[in-house]
Write a protein that holds these residues in place. Sequence first.
Motif, PDB file in Angstrom:
ATOM      1  N   MET A 121      42.872  48.466  24.692  1.00  0.00           N
ATOM      2  CA  MET A 121      43.449  48.896  25.964  1.00  0.00           C
ATOM      3  C   MET A 121      44.203  47.735  26.615  1.00  0.00           C
ATOM      4  N   PHE A 122      45.444  47.911  26.815  1.00  0.00           N
ATOM      5  CA  PHE A 122      46.319  46.932  27.490  1.00  0.00           C
ATOM      6  C   PHE A 122      46.382  45.574  26.789  1.00  0.00           C
ATOM      7  N   ILE A 123      46.035  45.560  25.500  1.00  0.00           N
ATOM      8  CA  ILE A 123      46.074  44.275  24.795  1.00  0.00           C
ATOM      9  C   ILE A 123      47.496  43.711  24.813  1.00  0.00           C
ATOM     10  N   ASP A 124      48.459  44.593  24.595  1.00  0.00           N
ATOM     11  CA  ASP A 124      49.854  44.145  24.588  1.00  0.00           C
ATOM     12  C   ASP A 124      50.226  43.500  25.912  1.00  0.00           C
ATOM     13  N   PHE A 125      49.804  44.162  26.961  1.00  0.00           N
ATOM     14  CA  PHE A 125      50.101  43.673  28.306  1.00  0.00           C
ATOM     15  C   PHE A 125      49.515  42.276  28.496  1.00  0.00           C
ATOM     16  N   PHE A 126      48.263  42.145  28.079  1.00  0.00           N
ATOM     17  CA  PHE A 126      47.558  40.878  28.194  1.00  0.00           C
ATOM     18  C   PHE A 126      48.286  39.775  27.422  1.00  0.00           C
ATOM     19  N   LEU A 127      48.664  40.112  26.178  1.00  0.00           N
ATOM     20  CA  LEU A 127      49.328  39.112  25.350  1.00  0.00           C
ATOM     21  C   LEU A 127      50.706  38.768  25.907  1.00  0.00           C
ATOM     22  N   SER A 128      51.408  39.768  26.412  1.00  0.00           N
ATOM     23  CA  SER A 128      52.731  39.495  26.983  1.00  0.00           C
ATOM     24  C   SER A 128      52.620  38.578  28.188  1.00  0.00           C
ATOM     25  N   LEU A 129      51.578  38.789  28.977  1.00  0.00           N
ATOM     26  CA  LEU A 129      51.382  37.927  30.144  1.00  0.00           C
ATOM     27  C   LEU A 129      51.183  36.481  29.705  1.00  0.00           C
ATOM     28  N   ARG A 130      50.364  36.331  28.691  1.00  0.00           N
ATOM     29  CA  ARG A 130      50.121  34.958  28.209  1.00  0.00           C
ATOM     30  C   ARG A 130      51.402  34.341  27.686  1.00  0.00           C
ATOM     31  N   LYS A 131      52.182  35.173  26.994  1.00  0.00           N
ATOM     32  CA  LYS A 131      53.427  34.683  26.419  1.00  0.00           C
ATOM     33  C   LYS A 131      54.399  34.274  27.525  1.00  0.00           C
ATOM     34  N   ALA A 132      54.367  35.005  28.619  1.00  0.00           N
ATOM     35  CA  ALA A 132      55.272  34.698  29.723  1.00  0.00           C
ATOM     36  C   ALA A 132      54.778  33.511  30.544  1.00  0.00           C
ATOM     37  N   GLY A 133      53.642  32.969  30.170  1.00  0.00           N
ATOM     38  CA  GLY A 133      53.177  31.763  30.845  1.00  0.00           C
ATOM     39  C   GLY A 133      52.253  32.013  32.013  1.00  0.00           C
ATOM     40  N   VAL A 134      51.733  33.243  32.149  1.00  0.00           N
ATOM     41  CA  VAL A 134      50.726  33.481  33.184  1.00  0.00           C
ATOM     42  C   VAL A 134      49.379  33.122  32.565  1.00  0.00           C
ATOM     43  N   PRO A 135      48.648  32.179  33.152  1.00  0.00           N
ATOM     44  CA  PRO A 135      47.413  31.740  32.506  1.00  0.00           C
ATOM     45  C   PRO A 135      46.275  32.744  32.676  1.00  0.00           C
ATOM     46  N   VAL A 136      46.248  33.774  31.854  1.00  0.00           N
ATOM     47  CA  VAL A 136      45.150  34.737  31.943  1.00  0.00           C
ATOM     48  C   VAL A 136      44.144  34.477  30.843  1.00  0.00           C
ATOM     49  N   SER A 137      42.900  34.660  31.138  1.00  0.00           N
ATOM     50  CA  SER A 137      41.873  34.418  30.132  1.00  0.00           C
ATOM     51  C   SER A 137      41.179  35.726  29.789  1.00  0.00           C
ATOM     52  N   LEU A 138      40.371  35.635  28.766  1.00  0.00           N
ATOM     53  CA  LEU A 138      39.643  36.806  28.299  1.00  0.00           C
ATOM     54  C   LEU A 138      38.760  37.375  29.404  1.00  0.00           C
ATOM     55  N   LYS A 139      38.171  36.460  30.170  1.00  0.00           N
ATOM     56  CA  LYS A 139      37.256  36.872  31.233  1.00  0.00           C
ATOM     57  C   LYS A 139      37.956  37.786  32.222  1.00  0.00           C
ATOM     58  N   GLU A 140      39.185  37.418  32.561  1.00  0.00           N
ATOM     59  CA  GLU A 140      39.926  38.212  33.531  1.00  0.00           C
ATOM     60  C   GLU A 140      40.329  39.553  32.941  1.00  0.00           C
ATOM     61  N   TYR A 141      40.680  39.515  31.648  1.00  0.00           N
ATOM     62  CA  TYR A 141      41.055  40.752  30.976  1.00  0.00           C
ATOM     63  C   TYR A 141      39.872  41.716  30.965  1.00  0.00           C
ATOM     64  N   LEU A 142      38.699  41.175  30.652  1.00  0.00           N
ATOM     65  CA  LEU A 142      37.501  42.025  30.626  1.00  0.00           C
ATOM     66  C   LEU A 142      37.197  42.577  32.019  1.00  0.00           C
ATOM     67  N   ALA A 143      37.459  41.746  33.039  1.00  0.00           N
ATOM     68  CA  ALA A 143      37.243  42.224  34.402  1.00  0.00           C
ATOM     69  C   ALA A 143      38.157  43.406  34.696  1.00  0.00           C
ATOM     70  N   LEU A 144      39.385  43.328  34.201  1.00  0.00           N
ATOM     71  CA  LEU A 144      40.329  44.428  34.415  1.00  0.00           C
ATOM     72  C   LEU A 144      39.829  45.695  33.743  1.00  0.00           C
ATOM     73  N   VAL A 145      39.380  45.538  32.491  1.00  0.00           N
ATOM     74  CA  VAL A 145      38.879  46.699  31.761  1.00  0.00           C
ATOM     75  C   VAL A 145      37.668  47.305  32.485  1.00  0.00           C
ATOM     76  N   GLU A 146      36.807  46.401  32.964  1.00  0.00           N
ATOM     77  CA  GLU A 146      35.615  46.868  33.676  1.00  0.00           C
ATOM     78  C   GLU A 146      35.999  47.635  34.940  1.00  0.00           C
ATOM     79  N   ALA A 147      36.991  47.087  35.634  1.00  0.00           N
ATOM     80  CA  ALA A 147      37.440  47.751  36.862  1.00  0.00           C
ATOM     81  C   ALA A 147      38.038  49.108  36.553  1.00  0.00           C
TER      82      ALA A 147
END
Lengths: 283, 392
Positions: free
Chosen positions: B1-27
């Motif tokens: 779920m939203f893996i592409d989005f997550f990876l694109s964010l990282r590629k664009a230089g937004v420092p997102v981590s796994l923890k935040e991604y999991l928080a999004l999924v949880e939310a």
Amino acid sequence: MKFSGTDSYVATEDLMVAVNAAVTLERPLLVKGEPGTGKTILAHEIAKALERPLIEWHIKSTTKAQQGLYEYDAVSRLRDSQLGDERVHEIANYIVPGKLWASFESETRPVLLIDEIDKADIEFPNDLLLELDRMEFYVYETQQRIEARHRPIVIITSNNEKELPDAFLRRCFFHYIRFPDRETMEAIVEVHFPGIKRQLLREALNAFYEIREVPGLKKKPSTSELLDWLKLLLAEDVPPDALRTRDSKELIPPLHGALLKNEQDVHLFERLAFMARREQRGN
Amino acid sequence: MFIDFFLSLRKAGVPVSLKEYLALVEAMEKEVASYNVDDFYYLGRATLVKDERNLDKYDRVFGHVFKGLEPPPDGEVAEIPEEWLRKMAEAVLTPEEKAQIEAMGGWEKLMEELRKRLAEQTGRHQGGSKWIGTAGTSPYGAYGYNPEGVRIGQDGNRNNRAVKVWDKREFRNLDDQVELGTRNIKVALRRLRRFAREGAAVELDLPDTIRSTAHNGGWLDLKMVPERHNTVKVLMFFDVGGSMSPHVRTCEELFSAARTEFKHLEFFYFHNCPYDAVWRDNRRRFDETMPTWDVLHTYPHDYKLIFVGDASMSPYEITVPGGSVEYWNEESGEVWMRRMTQTYPKAVWLNPVPKRHWPYTPSIGMLGELMEGRMFPLTLEGLDDAMRELSR
């Protein structure tokens, strides 16, 4: 249990989502934004809207993370031992709980406001990582583990004076309170001054946004300043016409002291207004 | 779920981590966003972005991933739709200019040329006769090409609720690429801490109290000590004006970090090379200067000396009396540099010019020699090394 603003606070949609996410997932919400856009008030309003007790922890440059947990009052224990007080045998008598402990002990789920976290020492947020994550800590003096009965709703505000460590940021939700646009601003004013004359409001907002547009201002007036100014205008019963700076003899709006907070800005504004007027005459 | 989005964010230089991604999924699982795309946008923003400077990047990536609108461009340059250009150009052009364009080979040629130049162009240009920008003589400039970047395929009615919020990109002016944030600088400056107790005695000294109480036959004798403070004393000299202008931001950050970190900080300004006078206020630099001799006499030898400057100037400004570009200096910069480094044995020079460019400027080498090799680039690593050098 959803937060959707109160009758005295206008919350934008994105703010509501951020607050609700923080409430539902039981994680801290970090709020940043220009001074005077209602960061601190937000915690008060959340507490009011959700009918929760509010515990405020105001941070100063000397605040230590430990003070939020507890402090051991060694001096009074020493004094009690001198006076032969019975209390001296129980060390727990000298443990003074801090704000975080108080919020952990609360009967119902409280709102904990950690105000202006950027004022503290640079390591302050790091020292609270575990406590905010697990909502528990250990009191070494009494060998006691304090766990939160209900995970408090934590609202943290920052004025961006210091950058916060990444590890801390990862544990929070983040919301940047943008300066409200005209529509939102009208709603905010309506909440604070119900039934304000439409014309006065329109002129005041015109003048206000014009001042904000002036390039090079040291401190742009913000929402709280606008509200103060309106209060003054109402108290003085200033007619709406007086606010139309272009036509009147006055170059800057009346009672501008509420909006422009330093001398250089007032000078700058006077100069610009003077130039604008001359230009207009030339045309 | 939203893996592409997550990876694109990282590629664009937004420092997102796994923890935040999991928080999004949880939310999402707990239905915070309730299947509404606007809410999802807000939720993602609150979860994944932790710095207002990254909000614009988030908006761009969101628009791209969920609508396939446009790829986040590397620079600020986007492709301009032809129709748009035509419309703009027709509105702005004078008949003479139109004739000129005809001479260049007509519209098709013009558009082709424009695309080519856009592809070549990497930054904002002002003036000049080839590049596209404002205030130039290039024919392209007149079409109102917006150097701030061009948005395509949107009509910008901001009051209309139907317009997607992320396409408004309201946070773009908060985006910035400062690598040397104040926090990082402060952490580096901390190496220079030296704690000592001085001032009023306000802290309870527990060990001494116990010792003294025992000594007193059990009667309490409270002992207090002053709080610990960072007692390092620092003299900072900033080069201002001229070639330093591109580095103003970095210097400001360094300055503000130093200011909060050191209690005993004195700072002065100079231009290019320190001579017989320095000043504290750039607005009054010509009438309120302080003789450098006075500085040397006022602050004791245990102050640590930090120069901040690009050290880029004509070699004469260092070696020859009267070499200063501003006034007649009786003694050469070299003499003053020696004098200062002799007075303050702990000294470094921080240079905002990237180290790999140093060999191309002779004056950098000369000052580096005068500093006995203690010149460091104004990067985190360089700063770290410089502080280590100072605290040795």
